[in-house]
Design a protein around this motif. Structure first.
Motif, PDB file in Angstrom:
ATOM      1  N   ARG A 168       0.858  -1.187   0.000  1.00  0.00           N
ATOM      2  CA  ARG A 168       0.000   0.000   0.000  1.00  0.00           C
ATOM      3  C   ARG A 168       0.896   1.239   0.000  1.00  0.00           C
ATOM      4  O   ARG A 168       1.916   1.273   0.696  1.00  0.00           O
ATOM      5  CB  ARG A 168      -0.897   0.000   1.244  1.00  0.00           C
ATOM      6  N   CYS A 169       0.498   2.241  -0.805  1.00  0.00           N
ATOM      7  CA  CYS A 169       1.285   3.469  -0.898  1.00  0.00           C
ATOM      8  C   CYS A 169       0.786   4.469   0.154  1.00  0.00           C
ATOM      9  O   CYS A 169      -0.422   4.651   0.301  1.00  0.00           O
ATOM     10  CB  CYS A 169       1.138   4.064  -2.299  1.00  0.00           C
ATOM     11  N   PRO A 170       1.692   5.124   0.883  1.00  0.00           N
ATOM     12  CA  PRO A 170       1.243   6.103   1.890  1.00  0.00           C
ATOM     13  C   PRO A 170       0.679   7.382   1.262  1.00  0.00           C
ATOM     14  O   PRO A 170      -0.018   8.132   1.953  1.00  0.00           O
ATOM     15  CB  PRO A 170       2.521   6.412   2.692  1.00  0.00           C
ATOM     16  N   ALA A 171       0.941   7.653  -0.026  1.00  0.00           N
ATOM     17  CA  ALA A 171       0.392   8.852  -0.663  1.00  0.00           C
ATOM     18  C   ALA A 171      -1.136   8.720  -0.758  1.00  0.00           C
ATOM     19  O   ALA A 171      -1.652   7.629  -0.988  1.00  0.00           O
ATOM     20  CB  ALA A 171       0.988   9.033  -2.051  1.00  0.00           C
ATOM     21  N   ALA A 172      -1.852   9.834  -0.586  1.00  0.00           N
ATOM     22  CA  ALA A 172      -3.317   9.804  -0.597  1.00  0.00           C
ATOM     23  C   ALA A 172      -3.828   9.421  -1.983  1.00  0.00           C
ATOM     24  O   ALA A 172      -3.333   9.911  -2.995  1.00  0.00           O
ATOM     25  CB  ALA A 172      -3.865  11.170  -0.191  1.00  0.00           C
ATOM     26  N   ASP A 173      -4.827   8.553  -2.013  1.00  0.00           N
ATOM     27  CA  ASP A 173      -5.500   8.160  -3.254  1.00  0.00           C
ATOM     28  C   ASP A 173      -4.544   7.715  -4.352  1.00  0.00           C
ATOM     29  O   ASP A 173      -4.698   8.097  -5.512  1.00  0.00           O
ATOM     30  CB  ASP A 173      -6.357   9.319  -3.800  1.00  0.00           C
ATOM     31  N   CYS A 174      -3.560   6.931  -3.995  1.00  0.00           N
ATOM     32  CA  CYS A 174      -2.623   6.451  -5.020  1.00  0.00           C
ATOM     33  C   CYS A 174      -3.359   5.484  -5.952  1.00  0.00           C
ATOM     34  O   CYS A 174      -3.886   4.470  -5.505  1.00  0.00           O
ATOM     35  CB  CYS A 174      -1.432   5.751  -4.376  1.00  0.00           C
ATOM     36  N   PRO A 175      -3.406   5.783  -7.285  1.00  0.00           N
ATOM     37  CA  PRO A 175      -4.136   4.886  -8.195  1.00  0.00           C
ATOM     38  C   PRO A 175      -3.383   3.583  -8.463  1.00  0.00           C
ATOM     39  O   PRO A 175      -3.950   2.656  -9.024  1.00  0.00           O
ATOM     40  CB  PRO A 175      -4.282   5.700  -9.484  1.00  0.00           C
ATOM     41  N   LEU A 198       9.245   0.385  -3.572  1.00  0.00           N
ATOM     42  CA  LEU A 198       8.782   1.769  -3.673  1.00  0.00           C
ATOM     43  C   LEU A 198       7.582   1.837  -4.607  1.00  0.00           C
ATOM     44  O   LEU A 198       7.430   1.009  -5.506  1.00  0.00           O
ATOM     45  CB  LEU A 198       9.876   2.684  -4.245  1.00  0.00           C
ATOM     46  N   CYS A 199       6.735   2.878  -4.398  1.00  0.00           N
ATOM     47  CA  CYS A 199       5.661   3.158  -5.351  1.00  0.00           C
ATOM     48  C   CYS A 199       6.296   3.762  -6.599  1.00  0.00           C
ATOM     49  O   CYS A 199       6.980   4.772  -6.515  1.00  0.00           O
ATOM     50  CB  CYS A 199       4.649   4.135  -4.759  1.00  0.00           C
ATOM     51  N   PRO A 200       6.077   3.151  -7.777  1.00  0.00           N
ATOM     52  CA  PRO A 200       6.707   3.675  -8.992  1.00  0.00           C
ATOM     53  C   PRO A 200       6.201   5.077  -9.339  1.00  0.00           C
ATOM     54  O   PRO A 200       6.871   5.836 -10.035  1.00  0.00           O
ATOM     55  CB  PRO A 200       6.313   2.667 -10.067  1.00  0.00           C
ATOM     56  N   ARG A 201       5.009   5.430  -8.836  1.00  0.00           N
ATOM     57  CA  ARG A 201       4.416   6.711  -9.174  1.00  0.00           C
ATOM     58  C   ARG A 201       4.890   7.814  -8.232  1.00  0.00           C
ATOM     59  O   ARG A 201       5.152   8.939  -8.660  1.00  0.00           O
ATOM     60  CB  ARG A 201       2.893   6.556  -9.064  1.00  0.00           C
ATOM     61  N   HIS A 202       4.980   7.491  -6.942  1.00  0.00           N
ATOM     62  CA  HIS A 202       5.297   8.513  -5.942  1.00  0.00           C
ATOM     63  C   HIS A 202       6.703   8.402  -5.369  1.00  0.00           C
ATOM     64  O   HIS A 202       7.150   9.315  -4.679  1.00  0.00           O
ATOM     65  CB  HIS A 202       4.284   8.449  -4.794  1.00  0.00           C
ATOM     66  N   GLY A 203       7.361   7.280  -5.621  1.00  0.00           N
ATOM     67  CA  GLY A 203       8.690   7.093  -5.057  1.00  0.00           C
ATOM     68  C   GLY A 203       8.671   6.835  -3.562  1.00  0.00           C
ATOM     69  O   GLY A 203       9.718   6.759  -2.929  1.00  0.00           O
TER      70      GLY A 203
END
Ligand SMILES: [Zn+2]
Length: 360
Positions: A168-175, A198-203
């Motif tokens: 799960r990504c800690p960034a809000a509403d990660c698609p 890591l989340c590829p979108r948010h790092g």
């Protein structure tokens, strides 16, 4: 014309996914959109992605298979795309239909990473010597684009341990890593630039959200066309046959002709996933065989199954219930690719001239 273009883009949109179980390959979205030589049109056109969707469909005989497309945020401000295309890209990104990397993200490297972790084929226009899994290269051009698997270099590596957990990504509403996928669906692989997921979108460093049971998507092909797809998990074996009584069984009777109806048993084969390996057992009264292949370019060798004895299937193997009635991995083309058009083509309604139109 605009209406037809947007309808064709809608058809493409329905065939984009970052669920590895739903897709037939991983692709660099901008590389595909910039394949000018395919039609001699605009420098970048989102609709070209549809040619790749159709080409993968033809390879797999699967009218529902999707593509895992990766892009970098700069694509959404690339003025070679029309303003409508940039808007569509933003929507695909926000809805989690494609994977969007941060500005400056290395798309080609991420495409290879997703493919190496999941075992999915890479779809590319440039050869990738040394890549550990299957690679589709484009052949031909000018409206006749096809894909061909580069001769494979052995089997894909065993699944990476990171795929044994939900993230799960800690960034809000990660698609990409927002919510846990529904049962029977997969999750994209984390980025592993230095080992930590890591989340590829948010790092951002991903949070471990519990164990993820392994799953493999299987497909039943009749005369080369996929008639059923089903996820195979360690939790439950799946029986395929004319009309299996077992709960969760895959019924294929409706697709059989008179002769194969007589030769396919109500419950014919049982498939199970054990230690990451697909096992098949003949439970029929008619017999079954495995068409064994060690790679994409190797002709199949027929191995009879002994009734009731499970046999491990390799990634390129298919089990044959009756000639032209087979079950195999959904993301591996069958030994005999059916001739003809793409089933459920996304480009059927696409005005080819739309690719050549000047920017609006
Ligand atoms: Zn994220």
């Amino acid at each position: 014309m605009r209406f037809e273009t947007s309808r064709a883009l809608d058809a493409v949109e329905r065939r984009l996914s970052i669920d590895p179980l739903a897709v037939g390959g991983v692709i660099d979205l901008v590389e595909a959109a910039r394949s000018v030589d395919l039609d001699g049109g605009r420098p970048a056109a989102l609709l070209r992605l549809g040619m790749f969707v159709d080409a993968v469909s033809r390879q797999l005989g699967d009218g529902n298979v999707a593509l895992y497309a990766v892009a970098e945020r700069g694509a959404m401000s690339d003025t070679d795309f029309t303003s409508n295309e940039r808007m569509v890209l933003r929507r695909w990104s926000d809805d989690g239909l494609i994977e969007m990397l941060p500005p400056g993200g290395r798309t080609a490297a991420r495409v290879r990473e997703v493919a190496a972790l999941t075992g999915l084929p890479v779809i590319t226009r440039t050869p990738l010597p040394g890549h550990p899994g299957p690679v589709y290269l484009t052949t031909g051009a000018a409206g006749g684009m096809e894909l061909a698997l580069a001769p494979s270099t052995g089997s894909s590596p065993r699944p990476h341990p990171v795929l044994g957990r939900f993230w799960r990504c800690p960034a809000a509403d990660c698609p990409t890593f927002g919510r846990q996928p529904a049962a029977g669906a997969g999750q994209p692989p984390p980025a592993l630039p230095s080992g930590a997921p890591l989340c590829p979108r948010h790092g951002e460093r991903l949070i471990d959200a519990g164990p993820r049971p392994p799953a493999t998507m299987m497909a039943v092909r009749i005369k080369g066309t996929v008639r059923a797809r089903f996820p195979l998990t360690a939790a439950r074996p799946v029986v395929v046959g004319r009309a299996p009584d077992e709960p969760g069984g895959i019924t294929i009777g409706n697709w059989l002709d008179d002769e194969s109806t007589r030769r396919v048993s109500r419950s014919h084969v049982r498939l199970e996933l054990r230690d990451g390996m697909v096992l098949v057992t003949d439970v029929s009264t008619n017999g079954a065989a495995v068409l064994a292949r060690t790679g994409s370019s190797v002709p199949p060798r027929e191995v009879d199954l002994h009734r009731g004895e499970p046999k491990a299937m390799g990634e390129w193997d298919e089990v044959e219930l009756y000639p032209d009635v087979t079950v195999g991995r959904a993301d591996r083309p069958p030994a005999a690719v059916a001739k003809g058009g793409a089933p459920n083509s996304v480009m059927a309604d696409a005005p080819t001239i739309a690719l050549r139109l000047p920017k609006q």
